[in-house]
Design an enzyme around this catalytic site. Structure first.
Site, mmCIF file in Angstrom:
data_model
loop_
_atom_site.group_PDB
_atom_site.id
_atom_site.type_symbol
_atom_site.label_atom_id
_atom_site.label_comp_id
_atom_site.label_asym_id
_atom_site.label_seq_id
_atom_site.Cartn_x
_atom_site.Cartn_y
_atom_site.Cartn_z
ATOM 1 N N THR A 160 -11.508 5.670 10.850
ATOM 2 C CA THR A 160 -11.611 5.540 12.266
ATOM 3 C C THR A 160 -10.951 6.388 12.900
ATOM 4 O O THR A 160 -11.490 6.299 14.370
ATOM 5 C CB THR A 160 -10.697 4.174 11.832
ATOM 6 O OG1 THR A 160 -8.954 4.464 12.329
ATOM 7 C CG2 THR A 160 -11.455 3.328 11.584
ATOM 8 N N ASP A 207 -3.389 4.983 -2.195
ATOM 9 C CA ASP A 207 -3.699 5.183 -1.192
ATOM 10 C C ASP A 207 -4.382 6.293 -1.396
ATOM 11 O O ASP A 207 -3.504 7.060 -0.505
ATOM 12 C CB ASP A 207 -3.832 4.470 0.047
ATOM 13 C CG ASP A 207 -4.430 4.690 1.768
ATOM 14 O OD1 ASP A 207 -5.859 5.344 1.230
ATOM 15 O OD2 ASP A 207 -4.322 4.995 2.707
ATOM 16 N N LYS A 265 0.678 -1.237 -0.114
ATOM 17 C CA LYS A 265 -0.348 0.449 0.272
ATOM 18 C C LYS A 265 0.554 1.383 0.083
ATOM 19 O O LYS A 265 1.987 1.328 0.605
ATOM 20 C CB LYS A 265 -1.050 0.022 1.444
ATOM 21 C CG LYS A 265 -1.973 1.200 0.441
ATOM 22 C CD LYS A 265 -2.619 0.573 2.700
ATOM 23 C CE LYS A 265 -2.859 1.796 3.772
ATOM 24 N NZ LYS A 265 -2.268 3.353 4.095
ATOM 25 N N ASP A 304 -13.419 14.917 -5.023
ATOM 26 C CA ASP A 304 -14.328 15.735 -5.100
ATOM 27 C C ASP A 304 -15.217 16.299 -5.783
ATOM 28 O O ASP A 304 -16.120 14.810 -5.980
ATOM 29 C CB ASP A 304 -13.028 16.528 -6.290
ATOM 30 C CG ASP A 304 -12.546 17.650 -5.912
ATOM 31 O OD1 ASP A 304 -13.165 18.399 -6.974
ATOM 32 O OD2 ASP A 304 -11.491 18.294 -6.022
ATOM 33 N N ARG A 338 2.913 -1.282 10.584
ATOM 34 C CA ARG A 338 4.323 -1.349 11.667
ATOM 35 C C ARG A 338 4.327 -2.551 12.280
ATOM 36 O O ARG A 338 5.527 -3.048 12.432
ATOM 37 C CB ARG A 338 3.612 -0.879 12.883
ATOM 38 C CG ARG A 338 3.925 1.162 12.147
ATOM 39 C CD ARG A 338 2.926 2.086 13.316
ATOM 40 N NE ARG A 338 2.027 1.566 12.834
ATOM 41 C CZ ARG A 338 1.231 1.998 14.309
ATOM 42 N NH1 ARG A 338 1.475 3.424 14.893
ATOM 43 N NH2 ARG A 338 -0.522 2.277 13.721
ATOM 44 N N LYS A 378 -7.657 8.319 -1.520
ATOM 45 C CA LYS A 378 -9.293 8.988 -0.206
ATOM 46 C C LYS A 378 -9.316 9.804 -1.675
ATOM 47 O O LYS A 378 -9.259 10.578 -1.028
ATOM 48 C CB LYS A 378 -8.838 9.163 0.837
ATOM 49 C CG LYS A 378 -8.307 7.797 1.305
ATOM 50 C CD LYS A 378 -7.798 8.136 3.164
ATOM 51 C CE LYS A 378 -7.854 6.575 3.763
ATOM 52 N NZ LYS A 378 -5.963 6.630 3.868
HETATM 53 O O1 C5P Z 1 1.387 -0.231 11.027
HETATM 54 P P1 C5P Z 1 -0.736 0.084 11.273
HETATM 55 O O2 C5P Z 1 -0.859 -1.734 10.911
HETATM 56 O O3 C5P Z 1 -1.045 0.958 11.869
HETATM 57 O O4 C5P Z 1 -1.321 0.946 9.514
HETATM 58 C C1 C5P Z 1 -2.230 0.685 9.310
HETATM 59 C C2 C5P Z 1 -1.564 1.471 8.237
HETATM 60 O O5 C5P Z 1 -3.894 1.606 7.589
HETATM 61 C C3 C5P Z 1 -2.078 3.154 7.473
HETATM 62 O O6 C5P Z 1 -1.177 2.884 6.842
HETATM 63 C C4 C5P Z 1 -3.303 3.284 8.105
HETATM 64 O O7 C5P Z 1 -3.059 4.598 7.751
HETATM 65 C C5 C5P Z 1 -3.934 2.816 7.094
HETATM 66 N N1 C5P Z 1 -5.875 3.343 8.354
HETATM 67 C C6 C5P Z 1 -6.177 2.686 8.857
HETATM 68 N N2 C5P Z 1 -7.106 2.478 9.543
HETATM 69 C C7 C5P Z 1 -8.409 2.864 8.577
HETATM 70 C C8 C5P Z 1 -7.844 3.396 6.959
HETATM 71 C C9 C5P Z 1 -5.986 3.137 7.094
HETATM 72 O O8 C5P Z 1 -4.880 2.233 9.707
HETATM 73 N N3 C5P Z 1 -9.582 2.867 8.511
#
Ligand code: C5P
Length: 232
Positions: free
Chosen positions: A119, A59, A32, A64, A211, A61
């Site tokens: 979220t 990603d 992603k 517009d 992460r 998003k």
């Molecule tokens: O590091 P982590 O596993 O928390 O990363 C989750 C990824 O998913 C990040 O790129 C975050 O921006 C994305 N994301 C999220 N929750 C959402 C939409 C996207 O954590 N509702």
């Protein structure tokens, strides 16, 4: 449709991404690319990663007016990404035009999914700032339904919502779920989390993992653990 693990490459520099991707000498993860990397490095980063054999979820998003989103989607489609997204709040008309823009001359197109409510948006803020007076789970379900009616392929949602989204929009409607953590791992800033193994059981089609893989001592082993728990 096959399940897959999408690795969130939340880096801001080209060199960091390639140092990370260089570790993967076997199976090439679906990656992603978010706004941070795309805005820092431009469309060429997408092409370079694609040329290395990775599938790409771009990603960005989009949100517009329908005509602008249609034209922007045509550009993203020409980058040969595999999945991209937009905000369902842009209305069904915007989502329908996005699909038109995304569809290539040969009829193929990337998977298009919608963000319902971020979220980071609480029910309280939604009510007070956005004047949306319904419970957030109802709003998420309604936006998912709009996305399905507009012809989109799925939504990004919490793994905790995946099963109810499928009930409302059909089992073929794709759920892409971030907020994934190993049972013995660190949670960080995520609140509503699930393990890859549990996400598989709730009907998630793609898990997005950042992460727990990018910050792991051995990212390849962490990725392979996700694949073992979620895909195999
Ligand atoms: O590091 P982590 O596993 O928390 O990363 C989750 C990824 O998913 C990040 O790129 C975050 O921006 C994305 N994301 C999220 N929750 C959402 C939409 C996207 O954590 N509702």
């Amino acid at each position: 449709m096959g399940k897959d693990v999408i690795v969130a490459c939340d880096f801001s520099k080209r060199a960091e991404v390639f140092d990370f991707l260089d570790c993967f000498t076997g199976r090439k993860p679906f990656v992603k690319i978010g706004m941070e990397l795309f805005y820092a490095e431009g469309p060429s980063i997408v092409k370079e990663i694609k040329e290395r054999g990775h599938k790409i979820f771009l990603d960005l998003k989009l949100h517009d007016i329908p005509n602008t989103v249609k034209k922007a989607m045509a550009i993203l489609s020409s980058l040969d990404v595999d999945m991209c997204n937009l905000h369902a709040a842009g209305t069904k008309a915007m989502m329908e035009e996005a699909l038109v823009g995304l569809t290539r001359k040969d009829g193929t197109r990337p998977i298009l999914i919608a963000v319902t409510q971020l979220t980071s948006t609480s029910e309280e803020r939604m009510k007070e700032e956005l004047l949306i007076d319904k419970p957030i789970d109802k709003v998420v379900a309604h936006y998912a339904k709009n996305a399905a009616e507009a012809g989109l392929d799925g939504v990004v949602c919490s793994p905790l919502e995946a099963a109810s989204v499928k009930l409302i929009c059909g089992s073929g409607f794709i759920t892409v779920t971030p907020g994934i953590r190993f049972a013995d791992g660190e949670i960080g800033d995520q609140v509503r989390i699930m393990t890859p193994e549990k996400a598989k059981k709730t009907g998630s089609d793609y898990i997005v993992v950042g992460r727990p893989i990018t910050q792991a001592k051995d990212p390849v082993a962490a990725y392979e653990r996700c694949v073992r728990e979620f895909v195999d």
